[in-house]
Design a protein around this motif. Structure first.
Motif, PDB file in Angstrom:
ATOM      1  N   UNK A 153      67.402 -18.375 -94.768  1.00  0.00           N
ATOM      2  CA  UNK A 153      67.832 -19.376 -93.797  1.00  0.00           C
ATOM      3  C   UNK A 153      68.669 -20.456 -94.468  1.00  0.00           C
ATOM      4  N   UNK A 154      68.250 -20.833 -95.665  1.00  0.00           N
ATOM      5  CA  UNK A 154      69.011 -21.869 -96.371  1.00  0.00           C
ATOM      6  C   UNK A 154      70.409 -21.389 -96.734  1.00  0.00           C
ATOM      7  N   UNK A 155      70.504 -20.058 -97.004  1.00  0.00           N
ATOM      8  CA  UNK A 155      71.826 -19.492 -97.305  1.00  0.00           C
ATOM      9  C   UNK A 155      72.713 -19.541 -96.070  1.00  0.00           C
ATOM     10  N   UNK A 156      72.107 -19.170 -94.887  1.00  0.00           N
ATOM     11  CA  UNK A 156      72.862 -19.164 -93.626  1.00  0.00           C
ATOM     12  C   UNK A 156      73.326 -20.565 -93.277  1.00  0.00           C
ATOM     13  N   UNK A 157      72.430 -21.547 -93.485  1.00  0.00           N
ATOM     14  CA  UNK A 157      72.744 -22.916 -93.065  1.00  0.00           C
ATOM     15  C   UNK A 157      73.217 -23.775 -94.236  1.00  0.00           C
ATOM     16  N   UNK A 158      73.672 -23.144 -95.270  1.00  0.00           N
ATOM     17  CA  UNK A 158      74.143 -23.879 -96.435  1.00  0.00           C
ATOM     18  C   UNK A 158      75.438 -24.614 -96.096  1.00  0.00           C
ATOM     19  N   UNK A 159      75.392 -25.938 -96.102  1.00  0.00           N
ATOM     20  CA  UNK A 159      76.559 -26.746 -95.744  1.00  0.00           C
ATOM     21  C   UNK A 159      77.649 -26.722 -96.802  1.00  0.00           C
ATOM     22  N   UNK A 164      79.927 -20.533 -92.242  1.00  0.00           N
ATOM     23  CA  UNK A 164      78.710 -21.051 -91.622  1.00  0.00           C
ATOM     24  C   UNK A 164      78.650 -20.662 -90.138  1.00  0.00           C
ATOM     25  N   UNK A 165      79.755 -20.811 -89.436  1.00  0.00           N
ATOM     26  CA  UNK A 165      79.803 -20.471 -88.007  1.00  0.00           C
ATOM     27  C   UNK A 165      79.550 -18.988 -87.794  1.00  0.00           C
ATOM     28  N   UNK A 166      80.135 -18.175 -88.681  1.00  0.00           N
ATOM     29  CA  UNK A 166      79.943 -16.729 -88.573  1.00  0.00           C
ATOM     30  C   UNK A 166      78.484 -16.350 -88.824  1.00  0.00           C
ATOM     31  N   UNK A 167      77.859 -17.023 -89.807  1.00  0.00           N
ATOM     32  CA  UNK A 167      76.455 -16.761 -90.088  1.00  0.00           C
ATOM     33  C   UNK A 167      75.570 -17.136 -88.910  1.00  0.00           C
ATOM     34  N   UNK A 168      75.847 -18.260 -88.264  1.00  0.00           N
ATOM     35  CA  UNK A 168      75.081 -18.687 -87.084  1.00  0.00           C
ATOM     36  C   UNK A 168      75.306 -17.748 -85.906  1.00  0.00           C
ATOM     37  N   UNK A 222      75.235 -22.598 -80.347  1.00  0.00           N
ATOM     38  CA  UNK A 222      75.661 -23.993 -80.188  1.00  0.00           C
ATOM     39  C   UNK A 222      75.921 -24.636 -81.545  1.00  0.00           C
ATOM     40  N   UNK A 223      75.015 -24.369 -82.516  1.00  0.00           N
ATOM     41  CA  UNK A 223      75.213 -24.901 -83.860  1.00  0.00           C
ATOM     42  C   UNK A 223      76.475 -24.317 -84.487  1.00  0.00           C
ATOM     43  N   UNK A 224      76.724 -23.039 -84.216  1.00  0.00           N
ATOM     44  CA  UNK A 224      77.928 -22.406 -84.737  1.00  0.00           C
ATOM     45  C   UNK A 224      79.193 -23.058 -84.211  1.00  0.00           C
ATOM     46  N   UNK A 225      79.174 -23.437 -82.940  1.00  0.00           N
ATOM     47  CA  UNK A 225      80.350 -24.083 -82.329  1.00  0.00           C
ATOM     48  C   UNK A 225      80.635 -25.450 -82.946  1.00  0.00           C
ATOM     49  N   UNK A 226      79.611 -26.060 -83.519  1.00  0.00           N
ATOM     50  CA  UNK A 226      79.797 -27.380 -84.133  1.00  0.00           C
ATOM     51  C   UNK A 226      80.414 -27.288 -85.527  1.00  0.00           C
ATOM     52  N   UNK A 227      80.402 -26.090 -86.101  1.00  0.00           N
ATOM     53  CA  UNK A 227      80.769 -25.950 -87.503  1.00  0.00           C
ATOM     54  C   UNK A 227      82.264 -25.904 -87.772  1.00  0.00           C
ATOM     55  N   UNK A 228      83.014 -25.244 -86.902  1.00  0.00           N
ATOM     56  CA  UNK A 228      84.438 -25.085 -87.216  1.00  0.00           C
ATOM     57  C   UNK A 228      85.277 -25.005 -85.954  1.00  0.00           C
ATOM     58  N   UNK A 229      86.580 -25.044 -86.158  1.00  0.00           N
ATOM     59  CA  UNK A 229      87.499 -24.967 -85.029  1.00  0.00           C
ATOM     60  C   UNK A 229      88.224 -23.642 -84.958  1.00  0.00           C
TER      61      UNK A 229
END
Length: 391
Positions: A65-71, A78-82, A103-110
């Protein structure tokens, strides 16, 4: 020869090593009876994630999980992982968690491509939860980014169908078929939307025609009541004083025609037949025995004896133990509450004549009359102290 001897020694050692497995079991091996459960505890092979976990209870899973959500990773990664995480939740039918991941994925990138997929996938999760408007909003947002995105177009049409917005469903289908003319799903959705749209329009026309007829019938009914000079009152409306009971032309006043909206529990109400006669629900009260009779359709061109002769004909009511209530032995009255006066009505009188009387008021759309046995002790007592006038 030396080389051959060394090869033989190696083979012997390998044979001895393999023989050990025949007599010694591997201590950390899965049990053959529950190996599937054991596999499910390994993060890479889990079919579903635990509802709640931390680094102590599931360290391996927490690590993934930490790898997926690694900022520290690129936003697109990150968006692809979410997105992948949301897809796993979706497969498990855990749509709420899937929505959270998307929703978290949508916040990550454009990134437009990734966002289109995230929006479409979130629309699907909302759809399965029954959140049709949220699903439609996501499908519309995905379509705005990528107008030819097939899944977004299909999901938008499906949402409109569920919301019974058939015209909008057709618009989604038509937009999709322009860029995907051979897509069977869109073709099926369009055919269904068109069918439902036509049915809805047909039902709307029928409802409008029915409403128009009901309005026309009511206008004709009220005109007939007014023509006869019948005065209607709501149940809670006080009577008018006699000085106020006439119109400017001197004729009987017609009070509150919408009093027809009040009706008896039986559901009966006044109606106008094809011959132009009014049929009223009429209530007969027998105060001596605290009984009543209800005639659901008393034609105003009929006399009271027409109904009383049936009600007290060959078979008298069971409460008339003294057999006093015979057709020829009945007295009939309507009451003027404001003047505290009883008006006696001859049984041979037509209902129309009674309702036309300037002191007869119809409450709740139902004329009511008091019936007594002529000359009985109760009749004499009931009439004592009351003002009685003949019609």
């Amino acid at each position: 020869m030396a080389s051959s001897a060394m090869d033989d020694d190696s083979d012997d050692e390998m044979d001895q090593f393999m023989e050990q497995f025949k007599t010694h079991k591997y201590k950390n091996a899965f049990d053959e009876n529950n190996w599937e459960e054991e596999f499910d505890k390994i993060p890479l092979f889990m079919k579903s994630a635990p509802e709640e976990f931390d680094s102590k209870t599931h360290p391996d899973l927490a690590c993934l999980q930490s790898i997926i959500h690694n900022d520290d990773r690129p936003p697109e990664e990150q968006a692809s992982g979410l997105k992948d995480e949301g897809n796993e939740y979706f497969k498990e039918k855990n749509y709420k968690k899937a929505i959270t991941s998307y929703t978290e994925g949508l916040k990550k990138c454009g990134d437009q491509e990734i966002n289109t997929v995230l929006l479409t996938n979130r629309a699907a999760a909302h759809f399965h939860l029954g959140n049709m408007r949220s699903a439609l909003n996501d499908a519309a947002a995905a379509k705005k980014i990528k107008p030819d995105h097939l899944k977004a177009l299909i999901r938008g049409a499906q949402c409109c169908m569920q919301l019974q917005h058939f015209v909008e469903a057709l618009q989604w289908c038509d937009a999709g078929l322009k860029v995907h003319p051979s897509d069977k799903k869109l073709q099926e959705l369009r055919a269904a939307a068109d069918k439902h749209k036509r049915a809805a329009e047909r039902d709307a026309r029928k409802a409008k025609a029915k409403e128009k007829k009901a309005c026309s019938d009511k206008e004709a009914l009220l005109a007939a009541i007014k023509e006869r000079g019948v005065k209607l009152l709501r149940p809670e409306q006080p009577l008018k004083r006699s000085s106020d009971s006439e119109d400017e032309d001197g004729g009987p006043a017609v009070a509150v025609l919408d009093g027809l909206d009040s009706q008896e529990a039986t559901g009966a109400r006044v109606f106008l037949d094809e011959q132009g006669s009014l049929h009223w629900p009429v209530l007969f009260l027998y105060p001596e025995h605290q009984q009543s009779d209800f005639v659901s359709a008393f034609c105003d061109g009929s006399s009271f004896i027409d109904h009383l002769g049936v009600m007290f004909g060959e078979e008298l009511p069971p409460w008339d133990t003294d057999k006093k209530y015979l057709p020829q032995n009945l007295q009939l009255f309507f009451e003027d509450e404001e003047k505290e006066t009883l008006y006696e009505v001859e049984p041979t009188t037509l209902l129309l004549k009674v309702l036309w009387h300037n002191r007869c008021f119809v409450k709740a759309g139902t004329p009511s009359f008091i019936v007594l046995a002529k000359g009985s002790p109760f009749c004499k007592q009931f009439l004592t102290g009351r003002t009685v006038e003949r019609l």
